[in-house]
Design an enzyme around this catalytic site. Structure first.
Site, PDB file in Angstrom:
ATOM      1  N   LYS A 122      -5.722  39.020 -43.682  1.00  0.00           N
ATOM      2  CA  LYS A 122      -5.234  38.190 -43.226  1.00  0.00           C
ATOM      3  C   LYS A 122      -4.983  36.975 -44.446  1.00  0.00           C
ATOM      4  O   LYS A 122      -3.087  36.651 -44.281  1.00  0.00           O
ATOM      5  CB  LYS A 122      -5.577  37.478 -42.480  1.00  0.00           C
ATOM      6  CG  LYS A 122      -6.660  37.779 -41.297  1.00  0.00           C
ATOM      7  CD  LYS A 122      -6.286  36.382 -39.536  1.00  0.00           C
ATOM      8  CE  LYS A 122      -6.821  37.090 -38.915  1.00  0.00           C
ATOM      9  NZ  LYS A 122      -6.645  35.606 -37.834  1.00  0.00           N
ATOM     10  N   LYS A 206      -5.281  48.872 -35.792  1.00  0.00           N
ATOM     11  CA  LYS A 206      -5.985  47.813 -34.703  1.00  0.00           C
ATOM     12  C   LYS A 206      -4.681  47.016 -33.311  1.00  0.00           C
ATOM     13  O   LYS A 206      -3.561  47.039 -33.769  1.00  0.00           O
ATOM     14  CB  LYS A 206      -6.858  47.037 -34.856  1.00  0.00           C
ATOM     15  CG  LYS A 206      -7.958  46.038 -33.966  1.00  0.00           C
ATOM     16  CD  LYS A 206      -8.175  45.357 -34.369  1.00  0.00           C
ATOM     17  CE  LYS A 206      -7.327  44.019 -34.994  1.00  0.00           C
ATOM     18  NZ  LYS A 206      -8.434  43.179 -35.590  1.00  0.00           N
ATOM     19  N   LYS A 209      -2.198  41.537 -32.107  1.00  0.00           N
ATOM     20  CA  LYS A 209      -0.387  40.541 -31.623  1.00  0.00           C
ATOM     21  C   LYS A 209       0.234  40.052 -32.525  1.00  0.00           C
ATOM     22  O   LYS A 209       0.800  39.579 -32.358  1.00  0.00           O
ATOM     23  CB  LYS A 209      -1.373  39.142 -30.780  1.00  0.00           C
ATOM     24  CG  LYS A 209      -2.748  37.794 -31.562  1.00  0.00           C
ATOM     25  CD  LYS A 209      -3.179  37.331 -30.790  1.00  0.00           C
ATOM     26  CE  LYS A 209      -4.736  37.086 -30.575  1.00  0.00           C
ATOM     27  NZ  LYS A 209      -5.948  36.383 -29.627  1.00  0.00           N
TER      28      LYS A 209
HETATM   29  P1  TYM Z   1      -9.309  37.308 -31.936  1.00  0.00           P
HETATM   30  O1  TYM Z   1      -8.259  36.124 -30.754  1.00  0.00           O
HETATM   31  O2  TYM Z   1      -8.861  38.135 -32.862  1.00  0.00           O
HETATM   32  O3  TYM Z   1     -10.049  38.307 -31.088  1.00  0.00           O
HETATM   33  C1  TYM Z   1     -10.355  38.015 -29.903  1.00  0.00           C
HETATM   34  C2  TYM Z   1     -11.944  39.048 -29.735  1.00  0.00           C
HETATM   35  O4  TYM Z   1     -10.770  40.149 -28.726  1.00  0.00           O
HETATM   36  C3  TYM Z   1     -11.896  41.124 -29.257  1.00  0.00           C
HETATM   37  N1  TYM Z   1     -10.564  42.035 -30.130  1.00  0.00           N
HETATM   38  C4  TYM Z   1     -10.298  43.342 -29.991  1.00  0.00           C
HETATM   39  N2  TYM Z   1     -11.602  44.498 -29.235  1.00  0.00           N
HETATM   40  C5  TYM Z   1     -10.781  45.560 -29.180  1.00  0.00           C
HETATM   41  N3  TYM Z   1     -10.367  46.804 -29.202  1.00  0.00           N
HETATM   42  C6  TYM Z   1      -8.903  44.971 -30.161  1.00  0.00           C
HETATM   43  N4  TYM Z   1      -7.831  45.565 -30.456  1.00  0.00           N
HETATM   44  C7  TYM Z   1      -8.909  43.865 -30.250  1.00  0.00           C
HETATM   45  N5  TYM Z   1      -8.362  43.308 -30.980  1.00  0.00           N
HETATM   46  C8  TYM Z   1      -9.199  42.036 -30.436  1.00  0.00           C
HETATM   47  C9  TYM Z   1     -12.875  40.386 -30.973  1.00  0.00           C
HETATM   48  O5  TYM Z   1     -12.862  41.495 -31.056  1.00  0.00           O
HETATM   49  C10 TYM Z   1     -12.439  39.219 -29.741  1.00  0.00           C
HETATM   50  O6  TYM Z   1     -13.768  39.201 -29.845  1.00  0.00           O
HETATM   51  N6  TYM Z   1     -12.426  35.727 -34.867  1.00  0.00           N
HETATM   52  C11 TYM Z   1     -12.455  35.333 -33.389  1.00  0.00           C
HETATM   53  C12 TYM Z   1     -12.988  34.135 -32.263  1.00  0.00           C
HETATM   54  C13 TYM Z   1     -13.585  33.422 -32.182  1.00  0.00           C
HETATM   55  C14 TYM Z   1     -15.459  33.904 -32.108  1.00  0.00           C
HETATM   56  C15 TYM Z   1     -16.377  32.758 -32.260  1.00  0.00           C
HETATM   57  C16 TYM Z   1     -15.537  35.269 -31.515  1.00  0.00           C
HETATM   58  C17 TYM Z   1     -14.051  32.144 -32.608  1.00  0.00           C
HETATM   59  N7  TYM Z   1     -14.744  31.906 -32.237  1.00  0.00           N
HETATM   60  C18 TYM Z   1     -17.869  32.979 -31.810  1.00  0.00           C
HETATM   61  C19 TYM Z   1     -17.265  34.819 -30.747  1.00  0.00           C
HETATM   62  C20 TYM Z   1     -17.732  33.804 -31.014  1.00  0.00           C
HETATM   63  C21 TYM Z   1     -11.418  36.842 -33.439  1.00  0.00           C
HETATM   64  O7  TYM Z   1     -11.884  37.127 -33.277  1.00  0.00           O
HETATM   65  O8  TYM Z   1     -10.650  36.140 -32.147  1.00  0.00           O
END
Ligand code: TYM
Length: 343
Positions: A122, A206, A209
């Site tokens: 990032k 991957k 968004k």
């Molecule tokens: P974020 O918003 O990037 O992703 C949210 C969730 O979606 C999953 N994900 C995917 N899974 C499969 N294939 C993909 N292409 C894909 N893109 C996203 C991510 O693995 C995630 O589960 N850091 C976290 C947010 C967070 C969080 C937490 C999660 C903040 N605090 C505490 C668990 C516990 C995140 O990546 O969000």
């Protein structure tokens, strides 16, 4: 910890979260939301937050953030999260997350954070200009989890390293303050055929968004025609589907579409291959589009209905925050005692 150290014996609790920026997509749905719903049905207390504190680690538009939070919450509910069973709330409305994050910043080591690959991705080449918040992002994530003493965390595969860090922070806290058994070591729940969904335009990237091409992803707000069109346009190769999963290893786009089919059908890649071996994408894609529309169009319809009723979403978020505070409040009070704060 010694062999005789008490281990955590509290109740099972589930926590997870998503960033509110940019709308949710098929990767979020299959990698995480499907498992959130499955765990909710097993009866443990579930906490599903929209991580708006994390959202400001990158440049953002303050005028758009509240609606982005509402949209993410609507997508959770449209996907099957039931606000009567699970607490759905904005991370920033439970201040204990930020309080515990500070304490954990004094527990986590710089070297641990320097190994985090998501920060490197990032921050890009110019990491000197990244916010300090982006660097400590996974510490806040550990606080999100441990402020509920959550035992299980349903996420996609890309979050594995952050979950390992959460366990390291919990263990180090208990060692530093001599309080074995205070926190659970949270278990990642990374399961199903959709733990890593790739871009529809490049099977090595991957689904995300932040990809500038909307054709690279299926959004949870896409209508039936859009879903079908994106699958039709998805990148593939000219060969037919093989008769074994191993033969997909060097065919990333084919492997991705087979994985998406399996995850949507609730089956495995092996079962999909058994059904479609020898068929080309001309035959497979329409079947995949049909299945995707069948599964996702109701989510999109429910999402459209919900975002037209922001007052209802606000009620859900307020109630969820209240419920979350009743669990997080006593935990942060205990933590303050452990670290010796005056009160
Ligand atoms: P974020 O918003 O990037 O992703 C949210 C969730 O979606 C999953 N994900 C995917 N899974 C499969 N294939 C993909 N292409 C894909 N893109 C996203 C991510 O693995 C995630 O589960 N850091 C976290 C947010 C967070 C969080 C937490 C999660 C903040 N605090 C505490 C668990 C516990 C995140 O990546 O969000």
């Amino acid at each position: 910890m010694t062999d005789t150290a008490p281990t955590y014996s509290g109740p099972q609790r589930i926590l997870s979260g998503m960033q509110p920026t940019g709308g949710l997509h098929l990767g979020n749905y299959l990698g995480a939301l499907v498992n959130w719903v499955a765990l909710q049905e097993r009866g443990a207390a579930c906490f599903y937050c929209v991580v708006d504190l994390h959202a400001i680690t990158m440049p953002h538009n303050p005028a758009e953030l509240p609606d982005a939070v509402r949209k993410a919450a609507a997508a959770y509910i449209a996907s099957g999260v039931d606000p009567e069973k699970s607490a759905v709330f904005a991370q920033s409305s439970v201040t204990a997350h930020a309080e515990l994050a500070w304490i954990f910043q004094c527990v986590a080591r710089l070297g641990w954070l320097e190994r985090m690959t998501q920060f490197k991705d990032k921050a890009g080449k110019d990491k000197e200009r990244a916010s300090v918040g982006l660097f400590t992002y996974p510490v806040l994530q550990a606080a999100d989890i441990l402020v509920y003493k959550a035992t299980h965390v349903p996420v996609g595969e890309d979050q594995k390293q952050h979950l390992e860090l959460s366990r390291d922070i919990a263990a180090r806290f208990m060692r530093d303050f001599d309080c074995d058994g205070f926190f659970p070591l949270p278990e990642p729940v990374i399961q199903g055929a959709g733990t890593r969904i790739m871009s529809l335009k490049d099977g090595l990237k991957k689904m995300s968004k932040s990809d500038p091409s909307d054709l690279s992803r299926i959004n949870l707000s896409d209508d039936a025609d859009t879903i079908a069109r994106k699958i039709k346009k998805a990148k593939t190769d000219p060969a037919a589907l093989p008769d074994n999963v191993e033969a997909l290893a060097d065919r990333p786009e084919a492997a991705n579409l087979v994985g998406i089919y399996a995850a949507l059908a609730g089956s495995s890649k092996e079962q999909v291959i058994a059904e479609f071996a020898g068929q080309g994408f001309g035959a497979f894609k329409p079947k995949l589009a049909e299945l995707a529309v069948e599964r996702l169009a109701p989510v999109a319809n429910e999402y459209a209905r919900l975002i037209n009723d922001p007052a209802e979403i606000d009620r859900v978020l307020a109630k969820g925050a209240e419920r979350a505070r009743t669990v997080a409040g006593p935990v942060i009070a205990e933590v303050k005692d452990v670290v010796g704060f005056w009160r």
